[in-house]
Design a protein around this motif. Structure first.
Motif, PDB file in Angstrom:
ATOM      1  N   LEU A   1      14.412  27.723  11.758  1.00  0.00           N
ATOM      2  CA  LEU A   1      13.837  26.788  10.797  1.00  0.00           C
ATOM      3  C   LEU A   1      12.328  26.982  10.662  1.00  0.00           C
ATOM      4  N   THR A   2      11.855  26.941   9.420  1.00  0.00           N
ATOM      5  CA  THR A   2      10.421  26.964   9.173  1.00  0.00           C
ATOM      6  C   THR A   2       9.940  25.661   8.540  1.00  0.00           C
ATOM      7  N   HIS A   3      10.889  24.788   8.149  1.00  0.00           N
ATOM      8  CA  HIS A   3      10.520  23.515   7.516  1.00  0.00           C
ATOM      9  C   HIS A   3      11.701  22.556   7.635  1.00  0.00           C
ATOM     10  N   TRP A   4      11.396  21.252   7.690  1.00  0.00           N
ATOM     11  CA  TRP A   4      12.456  20.247   7.863  1.00  0.00           C
ATOM     12  C   TRP A   4      13.469  20.250   6.718  1.00  0.00           C
ATOM     13  N   LEU A   5      13.074  20.720   5.537  1.00  0.00           N
ATOM     14  CA  LEU A   5      14.010  20.752   4.407  1.00  0.00           C
ATOM     15  C   LEU A   5      15.157  21.728   4.638  1.00  0.00           C
ATOM     16  N   GLN A   6      15.025  22.589   5.640  1.00  0.00           N
ATOM     17  CA  GLN A   6      16.112  23.529   5.955  1.00  0.00           C
ATOM     18  C   GLN A   6      17.140  22.935   6.924  1.00  0.00           C
ATOM     19  N   ILE A   7      16.901  21.724   7.394  1.00  0.00           N
ATOM     20  CA  ILE A   7      17.865  21.078   8.296  1.00  0.00           C
ATOM     21  C   ILE A   7      19.135  20.749   7.517  1.00  0.00           C
ATOM     22  N   PRO A   8      20.308  21.186   7.977  1.00  0.00           N
ATOM     23  CA  PRO A   8      21.544  20.964   7.211  1.00  0.00           C
ATOM     24  C   PRO A   8      22.009  19.505   7.283  1.00  0.00           C
ATOM     25  N   PRO A   9      22.090  18.818   6.144  1.00  0.00           N
ATOM     26  CA  PRO A   9      22.632  17.458   6.162  1.00  0.00           C
ATOM     27  C   PRO A   9      24.157  17.482   6.309  1.00  0.00           C
ATOM     28  N   VAL A  10      24.686  16.517   7.028  1.00  0.00           N
ATOM     29  CA  VAL A  10      26.142  16.393   7.126  1.00  0.00           C
ATOM     30  C   VAL A  10      26.620  15.399   6.083  1.00  0.00           C
ATOM     31  N   PRO A  11      27.757  15.643   5.434  1.00  0.00           N
ATOM     32  CA  PRO A  11      28.276  14.669   4.475  1.00  0.00           C
ATOM     33  C   PRO A  11      28.732  13.401   5.187  1.00  0.00           C
ATOM     34  N   THR A  12      28.615  12.268   4.509  1.00  0.00           N
ATOM     35  CA  THR A  12      29.017  11.012   5.138  1.00  0.00           C
ATOM     36  C   THR A  12      30.484  11.032   5.554  1.00  0.00           C
ATOM     37  N   ALA A  13      31.303  11.798   4.849  1.00  0.00           N
ATOM     38  CA  ALA A  13      32.715  11.887   5.210  1.00  0.00           C
ATOM     39  C   ALA A  13      32.919  12.440   6.616  1.00  0.00           C
ATOM     40  N   ALA A  14      31.941  13.199   7.124  1.00  0.00           N
ATOM     41  CA  ALA A  14      32.070  13.766   8.467  1.00  0.00           C
ATOM     42  C   ALA A  14      32.144  12.680   9.531  1.00  0.00           C
ATOM     43  N   PHE A  15      31.513  11.530   9.276  1.00  0.00           N
ATOM     44  CA  PHE A  15      31.530  10.444  10.250  1.00  0.00           C
ATOM     45  C   PHE A  15      32.929   9.834  10.385  1.00  0.00           C
ATOM     46  N   LYS A  16      33.837  10.186   9.471  1.00  0.00           N
ATOM     47  CA  LYS A  16      35.223   9.730   9.566  1.00  0.00           C
ATOM     48  C   LYS A  16      36.090  10.699  10.375  1.00  0.00           C
ATOM     49  N   GLU A  17      35.594  11.917  10.567  1.00  0.00           N
ATOM     50  CA  GLU A  17      36.438  12.964  11.139  1.00  0.00           C
ATOM     51  C   GLU A  17      36.047  13.382  12.552  1.00  0.00           C
ATOM     52  N   VAL A  18      34.756  13.347  12.876  1.00  0.00           N
ATOM     53  CA  VAL A  18      34.304  13.820  14.185  1.00  0.00           C
ATOM     54  C   VAL A  18      33.277  12.831  14.747  1.00  0.00           C
ATOM     55  N   ASP A  19      33.125  12.852  16.062  1.00  0.00           N
ATOM     56  CA  ASP A  19      32.137  12.003  16.728  1.00  0.00           C
ATOM     57  C   ASP A  19      30.800  12.741  16.759  1.00  0.00           C
TER      58      ASP A  19
END
Length: 376
Positions: A62-80
Motif C-alpha cells: 500500500l502507498t495510500h489509504w485509498l488502496q485499502i480493500p473495502p469489504v461489502p456489507t454482505a460479508a458481515f452475514k457470511e464470515v466473522d
C-alpha cells in the motif's frame, strides 16, 4: 478487548476524537492512521487477510489509504470479521434483517465498547446539541437491555446517560412498541413547563406516531429549542415516506422546525455515524445550510460507481464507501449498498440501491468468499 497493539492504536484515535468534529483532518494524518489500522487488521483478521491477498493488497504494497480493500456489507452475514479472538469480544451487534426473518443477519463483533462510545459522544453532541443544551432525551427505541444486539439501542442509552439530563425517558418496549399516550402526556407537561426536548427514534417509529396523531387530529407546539433525530430506512416495511413529507409533518404536528430535525446515518457494520448539519450550522453560524451530512474527522466517505467501484465525479450518484477508523476491532473499510452523492463538503444519502445487489458489490463478495474458502 483489544490486545496491546490495538490499545496503542486506540490511544492514537482518542486524540482524534478530541478534535472538533468539524475540523479538517490532513490527509497525511488520516493516511497514517488508516494504514496502521489496516496493518493491524490484516495481521489479526484472517478472512479479511485472505480477501486482501486475493486482491493483491497487503500493508507492504500500500502507498495510500485509498488502496485499502473495502469489504461489502454482505460479508458481515457470511464470515466473522474480527481483528482478534472471539473470546475478547465485548459486544455483538446484529442487523435488523427482514420482517419475515428469512434473511441472514449481519454481525459486527465489537472488541472495545469504550472506543465505540468515545467516537459517538462528540459527534452526536456536535450535531444534536451544538448549543451545549442539557435537555430531556426521549426515546422511541426500547432500552438496550431489551435489545442487547442493537447498536442503535446502545447508542441511545449512551447519549441519554452521558448527554441528557435527569428527565430522560423511554417510551417504547420491545414487546408493546411505543406508548403514545404516555409519550404525549409527557410532551404536554414539557410544553406547559416550557422545557425543550430532544426526541430520538427510527424513521418508521416516527411514521407510526405521525399516523396516530393524524388520525386523532392531535398536534403539539413543543418549546423553542426542541429538536429530534430520526434514523434508518424503510427496508421490509409496509411503505416509505419521503423525507420532505416527514420534515413537514414534524413541523406541523410537533412544532419542530425543519433545521432542528436531524437525520442520522449509521450502520451496524460501522462504529461511527453521520448526521445532518442543519441544526449545528443554524446554531453556530445563524445560517440555513444545504441539508447534507458531514463526516467526523476519523471517518472518510467515497462515492463510487456501482459496477466498477471506482470513484465518481462530485455531484454524481453512486454507492457509498466508508473508511471508519473507529472500526479497529473489525474492518475499517466497508462497501455499502447505499446510494449517495457528494454535496459541497458533505454527502446526501439516498437509501438502498434498488433491485439486486449492485454488480460491483456482488463481485467483491464473490472474491471474499472464494478467498476465504481457499485460505490455508
Amino acid at each position: 478487548m483489544l490486545d496491546a497493539a490495538g490499545t496503542r492504536l486506540r490511544a492514537d484515535l482518542l486524540n482524534l476524537f478530541h478534535e472538533p468534529v468539524d475540523s479538517v483532518l490532513d490527509d497525511v494524518v488520516f493516511d497514517r492512521h488508516a494504514r496502521a489500522c489496516f496493518a493491524y487488521q490484516y495481521e489479526r483478521n484472517s478472512p479479511y487477510r485472505a480477501y486482501c491477498n486475493h486482491r493483491g493488497r497487503s500493508p507492504e504494497r500500500l502507498t495510500h489509504w485509498l488502496q485499502i480493500p473495502p469489504v461489502p456489507t454482505a460479508a458481515f452475514k457470511e464470515v466473522d470479521l474480527i481483528a482478534g479472538s472471539t473470546s475478547a469480544v465485548e459486544a455483538v451487534f446484529h442487523t435488523s434483517g427482514t420482517t419475515e426473518g428469512l434473511e441472514r443477519r449481519g454481525t459486527h463483533h465489537i472488541l472495545d465498547l469504550s472506543l465505540y462510545n468515545l467516537s459517538l459522544i462528540p459527534n452526536f453532541a456536535a450535531r444534536l446539541l451544538p448549543d451545549d443544551a442539557e435537555m430531556p432525551i426521549l426515546s422511541l427505541v426500547p432500552r438496550a437491555s431489551e435489545l442487547p444486539d442493537s447498536s442503535l439501542a446502545l447508542m441511545i442509552a449512551v447519549i441519554m446517560e452521558r448527554l441528557g439530563n435527569e428527565q430522560c425517558e423511554y417510551f417504547a418496549t420491545a414487546r408493546d412498541g411505543i406508548d403514545f399516550e404516555r409519550l404525549e402526556t409527557a410532551l404536554r407537561r414539557f410544553a406547559a413547563d416550557g422545557v425543550p426536548v430532544c426526541i430520538v427514534g427510527t424513521s418508521f417509529s416516527f411514521v407510526h406516531w405521525i399516523d396516530s396523531m393524524t388520525e386523532r387530529n392531535a398536534h403539539f407546539v413543543l418549546p423553542p429549542g426542541s429538536r429530534l433525530m430520526d434514523t434508518g430506512g424503510y427496508k421490509s416495511r409496509s411503505r416509505e415516506v419521503p423525507a420532505e413529507l416527514m420534515l413537514t409533518s414534524y413541523e406541523e404536528l410537533l412544532g419542530v422546525p425543519s433545521e432542528a430535525c436531524v437525520n442520522e446515518y449509521g450502520m451496524t457494520e460501522l462504529c461511527s455515524q453521520m448526521y445532518d448539519i442543519t441544526l449545528s450550522e443554524r446554531v453556530r453560524h445563524g445560517a440555513t445550510a444545504t441539508r447534507r451530512k458531514r463526516p467526523p474527522p476519523w471517518l472518510r466517505v467515497r462515492i463510487v460507481d456501482p459496477l466498477t467501484l471506482e470513484p465518481v465525479e462530485p455531484g454524481a450518484t453512486g454507492l457509498v464507501q466508508m473508511f471508519d477508523l473507529a472500526n479497529v476491532g473489525s474492518v475499517c473499510a466497508v462497501q455499502t449498498e447505499d446510494l449517495g452523492v457528494q454535496i459541497e463538503d458533505g454527502y446526501r444519502l439516498l437509501g438502498r440501491a434498488p433491485g439486486a445487489q449492485p454488480r460491483g458489490c456482488s463481485i467483491a463478495m464473490d472474491d471474499l468468499l472464494n478467498a476465504v474458502r481457499k485460505k490455508p
